[in-house]
Design a protein around this motif. Structure first.
Motif, PDB file in Angstrom:
ATOM      1  N   VAL A  62     -22.710 -57.008   5.899  1.00 40.67           N
ATOM      2  CA  VAL A  62     -21.624 -56.260   6.529  1.00 40.67           C
ATOM      3  C   VAL A  62     -21.696 -54.788   6.147  1.00 40.67           C
ATOM      4  N   HIS A  63     -22.045 -54.506   4.893  1.00 36.26           N
ATOM      5  CA  HIS A  63     -22.159 -53.123   4.445  1.00 36.26           C
ATOM      6  C   HIS A  63     -23.239 -52.387   5.243  1.00 36.26           C
ATOM      7  N   HIS A  66     -21.842 -51.444   8.677  1.00 35.16           N
ATOM      8  CA  HIS A  66     -20.945 -50.285   8.583  1.00 35.16           C
ATOM      9  C   HIS A  66     -21.722 -49.013   8.256  1.00 35.16           C
ATOM     10  N   ARG A  69     -23.173 -47.706  11.514  1.00 35.88           N
ATOM     11  CA  ARG A  69     -22.147 -47.036  12.317  1.00 35.88           C
ATOM     12  C   ARG A  69     -21.768 -45.686  11.721  1.00 35.88           C
ATOM     13  N   SER A  70     -21.720 -45.618  10.402  1.00 33.65           N
ATOM     14  CA  SER A  70     -21.355 -44.368   9.740  1.00 33.65           C
ATOM     15  C   SER A  70     -22.426 -43.296   9.938  1.00 33.65           C
ATOM     16  N   ASP A  75     -18.426 -44.028  17.781  1.00 34.31           N
ATOM     17  CA  ASP A  75     -17.263 -44.870  18.042  1.00 34.31           C
ATOM     18  C   ASP A  75     -17.583 -45.892  19.130  1.00 34.31           C
ATOM     19  N   ILE A  79     -17.754 -54.032  15.429  1.00 34.07           N
ATOM     20  CA  ILE A  79     -18.221 -55.075  14.514  1.00 34.07           C
ATOM     21  C   ILE A  79     -17.166 -56.174  14.488  1.00 34.07           C
ATOM     22  N   CYS A 269     -12.405 -49.548  16.963  1.00 33.06           N
ATOM     23  CA  CYS A 269     -12.011 -48.775  15.778  1.00 33.06           C
ATOM     24  C   CYS A 269     -11.033 -49.539  14.889  1.00 33.06           C
ATOM     25  N   SER A 270     -10.600 -50.730  15.327  1.00 30.18           N
ATOM     26  CA  SER A 270      -9.680 -51.591  14.573  1.00 30.18           C
ATOM     27  C   SER A 270      -8.291 -50.998  14.402  1.00 30.18           C
TER      28      SER A 270
END
Length: 307
Positions: A62-63, A66, A69-70, A75, A79, A269-270
């Protein structure tokens, strides 16, 4: 998808396949810079990326998602980690693939994952629940796990159920038409295909490869041995019913990224719904992430889907 065994075969020539992003591999086998390049290419080709990842994978996987994406500062990457067992997640991915050819916007498609997950009945036939920690297990059931030849039917979604298999009794299932997928480890599939599928009125049972994450999720195997398990997932197969279900839910605009959404949270974006939304609308949107709107969506579910 993060694993190739989570990509089920397309049911027809119109349903696109999914791209496998093997971020679970060792960094030297699939380095971060290659993963970033692959995702960038996908965004350039398709505009948006919806990545589905099992809840059971190590945090490092998961890291990495992310981190990608970072680094891309994008945007356009969603995930999604629905609380579904691996085969259930594969079925949900198939449904989203079917809907991807419809006229839904990327934001609606991403947030539809939460809605559709509620209609996936996912579980497993296992030989022991002694180490299972994802579904409530009583001390009595733990004790029975040590009985030779014991079998348990466990349903994880949409509501937890546990039943020791002793005859033709089955867990409660869907009240709408479904198709069942099943995947076996070192366990006979006779009960799933001969007892459970007919009891749930599944319109066909399709065998699939057992996802690599399934033994970890169901705590049945170790060291490359899947153990005694037959995972199963029953879900709506008809794209017209899926379309009607999703389109029956009110659409909102995300106050953070501007994309459309259904339910109470943006799939990309949650961000939750805007705080200044009237309480009655916020409550209705939250409920819509779990249940269809009254009318056509609910009526459609009473039909017998076919494909």
């Amino acid at each position: 998808m993060t694993d190739p065994d989570l990509v089920l075969s397309s049911p027809d020539r119109h349903t696109p396949t999914a791209v496998v992003l093997p971020v679970g591999r060792a960094p030297d086998a699939y380095p971060l810079d290659r993963a970033i390049s692959d995702v960038h290419t996908l965004i350039e080709q398709h505009g948006y990326v919806i990545a589905l990842c099992p809840q059971s994978v190590p945090d490092a996987v998961v890291h990495r998602l992310h981190a990608i994406r970072s680094v891309l500062e994008s945007d356009r990457i969603a995930i999604l980690r629905p609380e579904l067992p691996p085969l259930g997640l594969a079925v949900l991915a198939l449904q989203l693939r079917q809907l991807s050819i419809c006229d839904f916007s990327p934001g609606v498609l991403a947030s539809a994952g939460r809605l559709l997950a509620h209609y996936v009945h996912a579980g497993a036939l296992v030989g022991s629940v002694a180490k299972l920690d994802r579904v409530p297990v009583s001390l009595k059931a733990h004790a029975k796990s040590w009985s030779p030849g014991a079998q348990f039917a466990v349903v994880a979604s949409p509501q937890p159920q546990l039943l020791r298999v002793t005859g033709t009794e089955t867990p409660s299932g869907p009240s709408f038409g479904t198709r069942m997928f099943y995947a076996a480890g070192q366990q006979s599939t006779d009960w799933v295909t001969g007892v459970l599928a007919p009891a749930w009125r599944a319109q066909g049972a399709i065998e699939a490869p057992l996802p690599a994450e399934s033994p970890r999720w169901w705590a049945t195997g170790k060291g490359g041995n899947p153990g005694r398990i037959v995972e199963f997932a029953a879900a709506i197969p008809d794209i017209s019913v899926l379309y009607q279900l999703v389109s029956s839910v009110r659409r909102e605009e995300c106050h953070w990224c501007g994309l459309e959404l259904i339910g109470d949270r943006c799939g990309f974006c949650s961000a939750p719904l805007a705080a200044d939304m009237p309480p009655e609308r916020a409550g209705a949107a939250a409920r819509s992430s779990l249940t269809p709107a009254a009318g056509s969506g609910r009526t459609a579910l009473t039909r017998a889907p076919h494909q």
